[in-house]
Design an enzyme around this catalytic site. Structure first.
Site, PDB file in Angstrom:
ATOM      1  N   LYS A  74       0.858  -1.194   0.000  1.00 46.41           N
ATOM      2  CA  LYS A  74       0.000   0.000   0.000  1.00 46.41           C
ATOM      3  C   LYS A  74       0.891   1.239   0.000  1.00 46.41           C
ATOM      4  O   LYS A  74       1.735   1.405   0.876  1.00 46.41           O
ATOM      5  CB  LYS A  74      -0.916   0.005   1.228  1.00 46.41           C
ATOM      6  CG  LYS A  74      -1.673   1.325   1.430  1.00 46.41           C
ATOM      7  CD  LYS A  74      -2.649   1.276   2.600  1.00 46.41           C
ATOM      8  CE  LYS A  74      -3.257   2.651   2.885  1.00 46.41           C
ATOM      9  NZ  LYS A  74      -4.174   2.665   4.029  1.00 46.41           N
TER      10      LYS A  74
ATOM     11  N   ASP B 266      -2.574  10.193   3.708  1.00 53.94           N
ATOM     12  CA  ASP B 266      -3.975   9.805   3.869  1.00 53.94           C
ATOM     13  C   ASP B 266      -4.703  10.835   4.742  1.00 53.94           C
ATOM     14  O   ASP B 266      -4.619  10.792   5.965  1.00 53.94           O
ATOM     15  CB  ASP B 266      -4.053   8.409   4.503  1.00 53.94           C
ATOM     16  CG  ASP B 266      -5.494   7.936   4.653  1.00 53.94           C
ATOM     17  OD1 ASP B 266      -6.394   8.566   4.069  1.00 53.94           O
ATOM     18  OD2 ASP B 266      -5.701   6.922   5.356  1.00 53.94           O
TER      19      ASP B 266
ATOM     20  N   LYS C 215     -10.129  12.799   8.238  1.00 59.38           N
ATOM     21  CA  LYS C 215      -9.610  12.439   9.557  1.00 59.38           C
ATOM     22  C   LYS C 215      -9.511  13.687  10.417  1.00 59.38           C
ATOM     23  O   LYS C 215      -9.210  14.760   9.898  1.00 59.38           O
ATOM     24  CB  LYS C 215      -8.199  11.848   9.418  1.00 59.38           C
ATOM     25  CG  LYS C 215      -8.128  10.456   8.841  1.00 59.38           C
ATOM     26  CD  LYS C 215      -6.683   9.953   8.848  1.00 59.38           C
ATOM     27  CE  LYS C 215      -6.543   8.623   8.151  1.00 59.38           C
ATOM     28  NZ  LYS C 215      -7.237   7.511   8.826  1.00 59.38           N
TER      29      LYS C 215
ATOM     30  N   ASP D  60     -12.214   7.107   3.703  1.00 57.14           N
ATOM     31  CA  ASP D  60     -10.996   6.857   4.484  1.00 57.14           C
ATOM     32  C   ASP D  60     -10.599   5.374   4.456  1.00 57.14           C
ATOM     33  O   ASP D  60      -9.521   5.018   4.902  1.00 57.14           O
ATOM     34  CB  ASP D  60     -11.213   7.336   5.931  1.00 57.14           C
ATOM     35  CG  ASP D  60      -9.912   7.511   6.679  1.00 57.14           C
ATOM     36  OD1 ASP D  60      -8.846   7.475   6.022  1.00 57.14           O
ATOM     37  OD2 ASP D  60      -9.958   7.687   7.915  1.00 57.14           O
TER      38      ASP D  60
ATOM     39  N   GLU E 209      -9.506   3.769   2.060  1.00 58.77           N
ATOM     40  CA  GLU E 209      -8.980   3.873   0.696  1.00 58.77           C
ATOM     41  C   GLU E 209      -7.940   2.797   0.373  1.00 58.77           C
ATOM     42  O   GLU E 209      -7.758   2.431  -0.785  1.00 58.77           O
ATOM     43  CB  GLU E 209      -8.366   5.267   0.488  1.00 58.77           C
ATOM     44  CG  GLU E 209      -6.916   5.458   0.950  1.00 58.77           C
ATOM     45  CD  GLU E 209      -6.710   5.290   2.451  1.00 58.77           C
ATOM     46  OE1 GLU E 209      -7.712   5.384   3.195  1.00 58.77           O
ATOM     47  OE2 GLU E 209      -5.570   5.044   2.879  1.00 58.77           O
TER      48      GLU E 209
ATOM     49  N   ARG F 295      -7.767  -0.423   0.911  1.00 55.97           N
ATOM     50  CA  ARG F 295      -8.296  -1.652   0.313  1.00 55.97           C
ATOM     51  C   ARG F 295      -8.667  -1.452  -1.146  1.00 55.97           C
ATOM     52  O   ARG F 295      -8.638  -2.378  -1.936  1.00 55.97           O
ATOM     53  CB  ARG F 295      -9.488  -2.140   1.150  1.00 55.97           C
ATOM     54  CG  ARG F 295     -10.629  -1.173   1.201  1.00 55.97           C
ATOM     55  CD  ARG F 295     -11.598  -1.485   2.332  1.00 55.97           C
ATOM     56  NE  ARG F 295     -11.071  -1.137   3.651  1.00 55.97           N
ATOM     57  CZ  ARG F 295     -11.723  -1.325   4.784  1.00 55.97           C
ATOM     58  NH1 ARG F 295     -12.918  -1.883   4.784  1.00 55.97           N
ATOM     59  NH2 ARG F 295     -11.180  -0.986   5.948  1.00 55.97           N
TER      60      ARG F 295
HETATM   61  N1  BES Z   1      -4.234   4.519   6.851  1.00 55.31           N
HETATM   62  C1  BES Z   1      -5.361   4.230   7.658  1.00 55.31           C
HETATM   63  C2  BES Z   1      -5.077   3.219   8.765  1.00 55.31           C
HETATM   64  C3  BES Z   1      -4.076   3.626   9.812  1.00 55.31           C
HETATM   65  C4  BES Z   1      -4.494   4.198  10.979  1.00 55.31           C
HETATM   66  C5  BES Z   1      -2.737   3.383   9.647  1.00 55.31           C
HETATM   67  C6  BES Z   1      -3.575   4.563  11.951  1.00 55.31           C
HETATM   68  C7  BES Z   1      -1.802   3.734  10.598  1.00 55.31           C
HETATM   69  C8  BES Z   1      -2.230   4.311  11.764  1.00 55.31           C
HETATM   70  C9  BES Z   1      -6.490   3.676   6.787  1.00 55.31           C
HETATM   71  O1  BES Z   1      -6.534   4.140   5.498  1.00 55.31           O
HETATM   72  C10 BES Z   1      -7.763   4.083   7.443  1.00 55.31           C
HETATM   73  O2  BES Z   1      -8.028   5.247   7.496  1.00 55.31           O
HETATM   74  N2  BES Z   1      -8.533   3.113   7.908  1.00 55.31           N
HETATM   75  C11 BES Z   1      -9.775   3.384   8.532  1.00 55.31           C
HETATM   76  C12 BES Z   1     -10.752   2.350   8.042  1.00 55.31           C
HETATM   77  C13 BES Z   1     -12.162   2.641   8.448  1.00 55.31           C
HETATM   78  C14 BES Z   1     -12.660   3.896   7.775  1.00 55.31           C
HETATM   79  C15 BES Z   1     -13.005   1.456   8.079  1.00 55.31           C
HETATM   80  C16 BES Z   1      -9.587   3.291  10.032  1.00 55.31           C
HETATM   81  O3  BES Z   1      -8.830   2.423  10.485  1.00 55.31           O
HETATM   82  O4  BES Z   1     -10.159   4.108  10.738  1.00 55.31           O
HETATM   83 ZN    ZN Z   2      -4.798   4.795   4.686  1.00 54.39          ZN
HETATM   84 MN    MN Z   3      -7.636   5.969   5.347  1.00 57.68          MN
END
Ligand code: BES
Ligand code: ZN
Ligand code: MN
Length: 503
Positions: free
Chosen positions: A272, A277, A284, A354, A356, A358
Site C-alpha cells: 500500500k 492519507d 480524519k 478513508d 482507501e 483496500r
Molecule cells: N491509513 C489508515 C489506517 C491507519 C491508521 C494506519 C492509523 C496507521 C495508523 C487507513 O486508510 C484508514 O483510514 N482506515 C480506517 C478504516 C475505516 C474507515 C473502516 C480506520 O482504520 O479508521
Molecule cells: Zn490509509
Molecule cells: Mn484511510
C-alpha cells in the site's frame, strides 16, 4: 561502520571497547570471571556497586586500560540463557554500538557468546542491530551535533579459536552472515528513509523515482512505472478513484527480480503506497492525520526489500508492486456514495473515503494476479486502526485462508523477531460489506474492522494463495527501542528477505 571477524582470545583484544554478554548472575559466568580476575576484582566490585545482575537491558561499563589492552569493558545483561530469543541480539548489537559511539570509541570488539548452528544468525542480527541502532533521519536537522559522523568505525566480532587454527568453514560462515546483516540493514534503513520523508516530498512520483534508482543498481532487477493513463486503460477504477483528489499523479510501481536459473516459484509482494492519507471527504481529525505520511510503509517495505533480494539472490522470481497515490480532498476527489468499478469488474459502493487502502490494494492484487500469474501473493498495508485496537501498536495482523503459506510466513516472522499474529478471516463478517446498489461496499462496522478489510481484499485474490499483513501499528513507533528509533521502522522488510532470499 565496518564489520570484521577477530579470531583471538577476548582478554587480549586490542579495541577501544570490549563487549561481553552476561546471562544472569555474573559470578557464574566463566568469561566474566576471567575478565574480573584480569582486572583484580574491579569488575565484580563495579557490578555490585551498580546493581548489575546480568538482567535484560542492564548495562555496565568500566575503564580497563592497563590490565587489559581494551580501554573499556561493556557488560550487556541478557537474562537467563534459556529464555533468550535470538532476535534480542539486534538490541545487544545496537546497545553495544550506541555505547561505543557515546564514549567516542572508534573500535568495538563484541565477544560472541554463541557457537554452532546459532553462530551465523547471531552475527547477522548483531550487524543489523549495530547498523539500525545508529539509524537517524537527520535530513532536516541543521545543528552541527546532528550532522556529526558516528565515531565508531570498526565493529569486530570476536570468536576464540583457543590457539587452534580457525575453521575455514566458520570463517566463511561469519563473513556471509555479516554480508547478509548488512544487506538487510541497508534495506530496512532505506524503507525508514522513504517512510520518514514528509509527504510534500515523498509523492507517488518521488517513490517511483526512488524505486527506479534501486532497480538501476542491480542487473537482475527491472522496473515499470504505470501512470494514471495506463492504469485507466487497465480498468483500475478503485485505485484511480483514491488519487483523484490530488494534484499528484497516481503511480503503479512494478519491480521484477529474475534469478539466473529457472525460478522455483513466482512471488508477488504488494504494498500500500498512500503517500498521504487525509481520509478524503471522510476527513480524519487533525491528530489522526498528523502521522499519515507513513501510509506508504507497505510500499516502502516491498520496494526496499528488492534491494536486498537482488544483493543476496533468490531462487524465485519476485515481483514488488506498489500502488501509490494521495488521498486528499478537492473538487475532483471521489465522494461517498460513488460506485467504482474495479479492474476485475466488481463494483464497489463507497461508504467511507478513508477506507482507501483496500481500494488501491484490491486493484493491485488483480493486477498481480492477472499480469504475473503468481504462485503466491503477499500484501503489506497500513490498513486499519482496528488492527491496532486488536493487537496493540507493535504487532501486525496476518490473515490468510491458505494455512501452509501462512505457517511458512509466520515461521519467518518468528525467526526475524518481527511481531505478527494471525487474525481469522471469518466469512460471517462478509455480511457487513453488502451494498444495495453495488456488488459490495468498501467499509463494514466498527466490530472486526481489520478482518472486514481482509475479507474485502480476499475478493480480489480469488483462488491464488495469498497472505495479507496489516502493519498499521508496527509501521512506525512513538516508543522506540535500541535497534528501532522513533519513526518509521521498516517493518516486514526483514521477514520478506527471510522468506524469499537465499540463505
Ligand atoms: N491509513 C489508515 C489506517 C491507519 C491508521 C494506519 C492509523 C496507521 C495508523 C487507513 O486508510 C484508514 O483510514 N482506515 C480506517 C478504516 C475505516 C474507515 C473502516 C480506520 O482504520 O479508521
Ligand atoms: Zn490509509
Ligand atoms: Mn484511510
Amino acid at each position: 561502520m565496518e564489520f570484521t571477524h577477530l579470531i583471538e582470545p577476548a582478554l587480549t583484544a586490542s579495541v577501544d571497547l570490549i563487549a561481553l554478554v552476561v546471562y544472569g548472575d555474573p559470578s557464574k559466568d566463566a568469561q566474566w570471571k576471567a575478565f574480573d580476575a584480569a582486572l583484580g576484582g574491579a569488575l565484580s566490585a563495579a557490578a555490585k556497586a551498580e546493581n548489575f545482575e546480568g538482567k535484560p537491558s542492564q548495562v555496565l561499563t568500566m575503564w580497563s586500560k592497563g590490565p587489559l589492552k581494551a580501554q573499556r569493558v561493556l557488560a550487556l545483561g541478557a537474562g537467563a540463557r534459556a529464555d533468550q530469543k535470538l532476535p534480542s541480539f539486534r538490541d545487544l548489537g545496537a546497545v553495544a554500538g550506541q555505547t561505543a559511539a557515546k564514549l567516542g570509541a572508534t573500535s568495538l570488539g563484541f565477544v560472541l557468546p554463541t557457537a554452532g548452528a546459532k553462530l551465523g544468525t547471531t552475527v547477522q542480527l548483531l550487524v543489523e542491530g549495530a547498523l539500525l541502532g545508529s539509524y537517524k533521519f537527520a535530513r532536516y536537522l541543521t545543528s552541527d551535533d546532528a550532522k556529526k559522523p558516528n565515531p565508531l568505525k570498526s565493529f569486530g566480532i570476536i570468536t576464540d579459536a583457543k590457539g587452534k587454527k580457525p575453521l575455514a568453514a566458520e570463517v566463511k560462515h561469519v563473513k556471509a552472515a555479516i554480508e547478509r546483516g548488512e544487506a538487510v540493514a541497508k534495506a530496512v534503513a532505506k524503507a525508514r528513509d522513504l517512510i520518514n520523508e514528509p509527504a510534500a516530498h515523498m509523492t507517488p512520483t518521488q517513490l517511483a523515482h526512488e524505486a527506479t534508482e534501486i532497480a538501476k543498481r542491480h542487473p537482475q532487477l527491472s522496473i515499470t512505472v504505470l501512470g494514471a493513463k495506463k492504469c485507466e486503460e487497465l480498468g483500475m477504477g478503485m485505485f484511480l478513484a483514491v488519487g483523484k483528489g490530488s494534484e499528484q499523479e497516481s503511480k503503479l510501481i512494478h519491480i521484477t527480480y529474475k534469478p539466473a536459473k529457472k525460478p522455483k516459484k513466482k512471488i508477488a509482494l504488494i504494498g500500500k503506497g498512500v503517500t498521504f492519507d487525509s481520509g478524503g471527504y471522510s476527513l480524519k481529525p487533525s491528530n489522526a492525520m498528523e502521522d499519515m505520511k507513513i501510509d506508504m510503509s507497505g510500499a516502502a517495505a516491498v520496494i526496499a526489500a528488492m534491494d536486498a533480494i537482488a544483493t543476496l539472490g533468490s531462487e524465485h522470481e519476485i515481483h514488488a508492486i506498489a500502488a501509490c497515490c494521495e488521498n486528499l480532498v478537492s473538487g475532483r476527489a471521489y465522494k461517498l456514495g460513488d460506485v467504482l468499478t474495479s479492474m476485475d469488474g466488481t463494483t464497489v459502493e463507497i461508504n467511507n473515503t478513508d477506507a482507501e487502502g483496500r481500494l488501491t490494494l484490491g486493484d493491485a492484487i488483480t493486477y498481480a494476479r492477472t499480469k504475473i500469474d503468481p504462485d503466491e501473493m503477499f500484501d503489506f498495508a497500513t490498513l486499519t486502526g482496528a488492527c491496532m485496537v486488536a493487537l496493540g501498536p507493535y504487532t501486525a495482523g496476518v490473515m490468510s485462508d491458505h494455512d501452509r503459506l501462512l505457517k511458512d510466513w509466520m515461521a519467518c516472522a518468528d525467526a526475524t523477531g518481527e511481531d505478527m499474529w494471525r487474525l481469522p478471516l471469518n466469512p460471517r463478517l462478509r455480511e457487513q460489506l453488502k451494498s444495495p446498489i453495488a456488488d459490495m461496499r468498501n467499509t463494514g462496522d466498527r466490530m472486526g474492522g481489520a478482518i472486514t478489510a481482509g475479507l474485502f481484499l480476499k475478493t480480489f485474490a480469488k483462488g491464488t494463495p495469498w497472505v495479507h499483513v496489516d502493519l498499521a501499528g508496527p509501521a512506525s513507533v512513538s516508543n522506540g527501542r535500541p535497534h528501532q528509533p522513533k519513526g518509521g521502522t521498516g517493518f516486514a522488510v526483514a521477514t520478506i528477505i527471510q522468506y524469499v532470499a537465499r540463505s
